[in-house]
Design a protein around this motif. Structure first.
Motif, PDB file in Angstrom:
ATOM      1  N   VAL A   1      -6.168 -24.495 -55.671  1.00  0.00           N
ATOM      2  CA  VAL A   1      -6.453 -24.900 -57.045  1.00  0.00           C
ATOM      3  C   VAL A   1      -7.363 -23.880 -57.745  1.00  0.00           C
ATOM      4  CG1 VAL A   1      -8.529 -26.297 -56.590  1.00  0.00           C
ATOM      5  CG2 VAL A   1      -6.966 -26.986 -58.422  1.00  0.00           C
ATOM      6  N   ALA A   2      -8.077 -23.073 -56.973  1.00  0.00           N
ATOM      7  CA  ALA A   2      -9.069 -22.166 -57.572  1.00  0.00           C
ATOM      8  C   ALA A   2      -8.624 -20.703 -57.477  1.00  0.00           C
ATOM      9  CB  ALA A   2     -10.413 -22.356 -56.882  1.00  0.00           C
ATOM     10  N   LYS A   3      -9.034 -19.935 -58.502  1.00  0.00           N
ATOM     11  CA  LYS A   3      -8.580 -18.540 -58.566  1.00  0.00           C
ATOM     12  C   LYS A   3      -9.207 -17.678 -57.469  1.00  0.00           C
ATOM     13  CE  LYS A   3      -7.241 -18.342 -63.370  1.00  0.00           C
ATOM     14  NZ  LYS A   3      -7.740 -18.272 -64.725  1.00  0.00           N
TER      15      LYS A   3
ATOM     16  N   LEU B   1      -1.033 -20.715 -57.424  1.00  0.00           N
ATOM     17  CA  LEU B   1      -2.205 -21.368 -57.992  1.00  0.00           C
ATOM     18  C   LEU B   1      -1.808 -22.747 -58.514  1.00  0.00           C
ATOM     19  CD1 LEU B   1      -5.232 -20.857 -58.834  1.00  0.00           C
ATOM     20  CD2 LEU B   1      -4.326 -20.109 -61.040  1.00  0.00           C
ATOM     21  N   GLY B   2      -2.590 -23.769 -58.191  1.00  0.00           N
ATOM     22  CA  GLY B   2      -2.277 -25.082 -58.749  1.00  0.00           C
ATOM     23  C   GLY B   2      -2.943 -26.204 -57.976  1.00  0.00           C
ATOM     24  N   ASN B   3      -2.965 -27.371 -58.599  1.00  0.00           N
ATOM     25  CA  ASN B   3      -3.616 -28.545 -58.019  1.00  0.00           C
ATOM     26  C   ASN B   3      -2.716 -29.223 -56.985  1.00  0.00           C
ATOM     27  OD1 ASN B   3      -5.449 -30.661 -57.684  1.00  0.00           O
ATOM     28  ND2 ASN B   3      -4.496 -31.855 -59.321  1.00  0.00           N
ATOM     29  N   GLY B   4      -3.243 -29.448 -55.804  1.00  0.00           N
ATOM     30  CA  GLY B   4      -2.542 -30.208 -54.768  1.00  0.00           C
ATOM     31  C   GLY B   4      -1.127 -29.717 -54.520  1.00  0.00           C
TER      32      GLY B   4
ATOM     33  N   ILE C   1      -2.569 -29.661 -44.987  1.00  0.00           N
ATOM     34  CA  ILE C   1      -3.717 -29.838 -45.898  1.00  0.00           C
ATOM     35  C   ILE C   1      -4.937 -29.974 -44.981  1.00  0.00           C
ATOM     36  CG2 ILE C   1      -4.636 -31.056 -47.891  1.00  0.00           C
ATOM     37  CD1 ILE C   1      -1.979 -32.484 -48.256  1.00  0.00           C
ATOM     38  N   CYS C   2      -5.784 -28.978 -45.004  1.00  0.00           N
ATOM     39  CA  CYS C   2      -6.893 -28.943 -44.039  1.00  0.00           C
ATOM     40  C   CYS C   2      -8.206 -28.574 -44.704  1.00  0.00           C
ATOM     41  CB  CYS C   2      -6.611 -27.892 -42.947  1.00  0.00           C
ATOM     42  SG  CYS C   2      -5.038 -28.121 -42.144  1.00  0.00           S
ATOM     43  N   GLY C   3      -9.287 -29.028 -44.077  1.00  0.00           N
ATOM     44  CA  GLY C   3     -10.619 -28.590 -44.479  1.00  0.00           C
ATOM     45  C   GLY C   3     -11.117 -29.181 -45.779  1.00  0.00           C
TER      46      GLY C   3
ATOM     47  N   LEU D   1      -2.563 -32.869 -41.273  1.00  0.00           N
ATOM     48  CA  LEU D   1      -3.736 -33.214 -42.072  1.00  0.00           C
ATOM     49  C   LEU D   1      -5.015 -33.093 -41.251  1.00  0.00           C
ATOM     50  CD1 LEU D   1      -2.347 -36.511 -43.708  1.00  0.00           C
ATOM     51  CD2 LEU D   1      -2.234 -34.182 -44.643  1.00  0.00           C
ATOM     52  N   GLN D   2      -5.974 -32.368 -41.790  1.00  0.00           N
ATOM     53  CA  GLN D   2      -7.299 -32.300 -41.135  1.00  0.00           C
ATOM     54  C   GLN D   2      -8.335 -32.585 -42.215  1.00  0.00           C
ATOM     55  OE1 GLN D   2      -9.709 -29.124 -41.225  1.00  0.00           O
ATOM     56  NE2 GLN D   2     -11.046 -30.873 -40.814  1.00  0.00           N
ATOM     57  N   ALA D   3      -8.780 -33.837 -42.226  1.00  0.00           N
ATOM     58  CA  ALA D   3      -9.780 -34.259 -43.220  1.00  0.00           C
ATOM     59  C   ALA D   3     -11.167 -34.169 -42.598  1.00  0.00           C
ATOM     60  CB  ALA D   3      -9.483 -35.685 -43.659  1.00  0.00           C
TER      61      ALA D   3
HETATM   62  C1  LIG Z   1     -13.013 -25.674 -47.365  1.00  0.00           C
HETATM   63  S1  LIG Z   1     -11.590 -24.888 -47.948  1.00  0.00           S
HETATM   64  C2  LIG Z   1     -10.474 -25.130 -46.601  1.00  0.00           C
HETATM   65  C3  LIG Z   1      -9.621 -23.920 -46.389  1.00  0.00           C
HETATM   66  C4  LIG Z   1      -8.615 -24.026 -45.287  1.00  0.00           C
HETATM   67  N1  LIG Z   1      -7.562 -24.974 -45.613  1.00  0.00           N
HETATM   68  C5  LIG Z   1      -9.276 -24.406 -43.999  1.00  0.00           C
HETATM   69  O1  LIG Z   1      -9.019 -25.513 -43.505  1.00  0.00           O
HETATM   70  O2  LIG Z   1     -10.076 -23.628 -43.484  1.00  0.00           O
HETATM   71  C6  LIG Z   1     -10.956 -26.001 -49.146  1.00  0.00           C
HETATM   72  C7  LIG Z   1     -10.021 -25.320 -50.125  1.00  0.00           C
HETATM   73  O3  LIG Z   1      -9.317 -26.326 -50.825  1.00  0.00           O
HETATM   74  C8  LIG Z   1      -9.202 -25.925 -52.159  1.00  0.00           C
HETATM   75  N2  LIG Z   1      -8.956 -27.134 -52.953  1.00  0.00           N
HETATM   76  C9  LIG Z   1      -9.837 -28.073 -53.339  1.00  0.00           C
HETATM   77  N3  LIG Z   1      -9.237 -29.016 -54.068  1.00  0.00           N
HETATM   78  C10 LIG Z   1      -7.930 -28.671 -54.147  1.00  0.00           C
HETATM   79  C11 LIG Z   1      -6.800 -29.231 -54.784  1.00  0.00           C
HETATM   80  N4  LIG Z   1      -6.893 -30.349 -55.498  1.00  0.00           N
HETATM   81  N5  LIG Z   1      -5.617 -28.594 -54.676  1.00  0.00           N
HETATM   82  C12 LIG Z   1      -5.517 -27.447 -53.973  1.00  0.00           C
HETATM   83  N6  LIG Z   1      -6.556 -26.858 -53.365  1.00  0.00           N
HETATM   84  C13 LIG Z   1      -7.741 -27.461 -53.443  1.00  0.00           C
HETATM   85  C14 LIG Z   1     -10.504 -25.212 -52.454  1.00  0.00           C
HETATM   86  O4  LIG Z   1     -10.396 -24.355 -53.573  1.00  0.00           O
HETATM   87  C15 LIG Z   1     -10.748 -24.470 -51.137  1.00  0.00           C
HETATM   88  O5  LIG Z   1     -10.204 -23.179 -51.168  1.00  0.00           O
END
Ligand SMILES: C[S@@+](CC[C@H](N)C(=O)[O-])C[C@H]1O[C@@H](n2cnc3c(N)ncnc32)[C@H](O)[C@@H]1O
Length: 223
Positions: free
Chosen positions: A52-54, A77-80, A94-96, A119-121
């Motif tokens: 989502v971030a540049k 680039l984009g949300n989710g 979707i991790c971290g 998924l890794q929350a």
């Molecule tokens: C802590 S990093 C984790 C990076 C990698 N996935 C990992 O597990 O090491 C979280 C990333 O998620 C991105 N992020 C946060 N909200 C998001 C969203 N709604 N959609 C896409 N990316 C998102 C952040 O910009 C950041 O780069």
């Protein structure tokens, strides 16, 4: 290519074991380490590295260029899940990030729920499992990994049905059966935290019942 994060390495291994197809979308990719590593290892043929971030997208492009993977790893680039609505994708990682954010991301694109997800929350796991149950997902496998003195949980899910009770939501339906060393370590640590909390609460405090309930649950699962 080397992955320096034990956490990402465990997730990469789970993707290698449970992969479905050859095209991955990594959401919240940050440096695109996971998709680049998986391509390097021959686990996938192509990936969308989405963020989502540049700033993270710039870092991703750097990793992709360093490893000459411009044709295989595509930064978006984009949300989710927004950036992959029109893309052919076989599986999604979707991790971290936090569990609540993960729920938001999943909920915004229910039409994509038929993919296999990795998924890794970092937190909010009970809420995430409850969401998955309600939205007709089934947990194929779950596990834990220790990285830099922190224990992380991750799971592989896809469409299906499951029925989770309170303990399944808290401990994970598969993790609580496996009960491996990391599981014991994680919950022993949490038990100590809860015991400190109860010791600090005066008799009759409204939170005591809730904390005692948690202590009993953890003691039972560790028994
Ligand atoms: C802590 S990093 C984790 C990076 C990698 N996935 C990992 O597990 O090491 C979280 C990333 O998620 C991105 N992020 C946060 N909200 C998001 C969203 N709604 N959609 C896409 N990316 C998102 C952040 O910009 C950041 O780069």
């Amino acid at each position: 290519m080397k992955l320096h994060s034990k956490r990402l390495l465990a997730i990469a291994q789970a993707i290698a074991q449970y992969k479905q197809g050859t095209i991955l979308a990594d959401i919240g990719t940050d440096h695109a380490y996971l998709p680049c590593f998986l391509y390097d290892q021959g686990v996938i043929e192509k990936a969308y590295a989405c963020d989502v971030a540049k700033g993270p997208l710039v870092s991703s492009k750097q990793t992709i260029m360093t490893h000459h993977m411009e044709d295989q790893i595509i930064p978006l680039l984009g949300n989710g899940l927004d950036p992959i609505v029109d893309k052919e994708v076989d599986m999604i990682s979707i991790c971290g990030m936090g569990g609540m954010l993960m729920i938001e991301i999943l909920d915004a694109h229910k039409e994509m729920h038929d993919h296999r997800f990795f998924l890794q929350a970092n937190n909010g796991l009970s809420e995430l499992r409850a969401y998955l149950e309600k939205h007709h997902f089934h947990i194929i496998d779950e596990d834990l990994v220790e990285d830099a003195h922190h224990i992380y949980e991750y799971m592989i899910v896809e469409k299906g049905e499951m029925v989770l009770d309170e303990d399944d939501l808290l401990f994970g339906p598969i993790n609580r059966k496996k009960k491996n060393n990391l599981f014991r370590q994680k919950w022993q640590f949490e038990l100590n935290v809860q015991k400190k909390i109860i010791a600090s609460l005066p008799e009759g405090h409204p939170k005591r019942t809730q904390v005692m309930k948690m202590i009993k649950k953890i003691e039972k699962v560790l028994a």
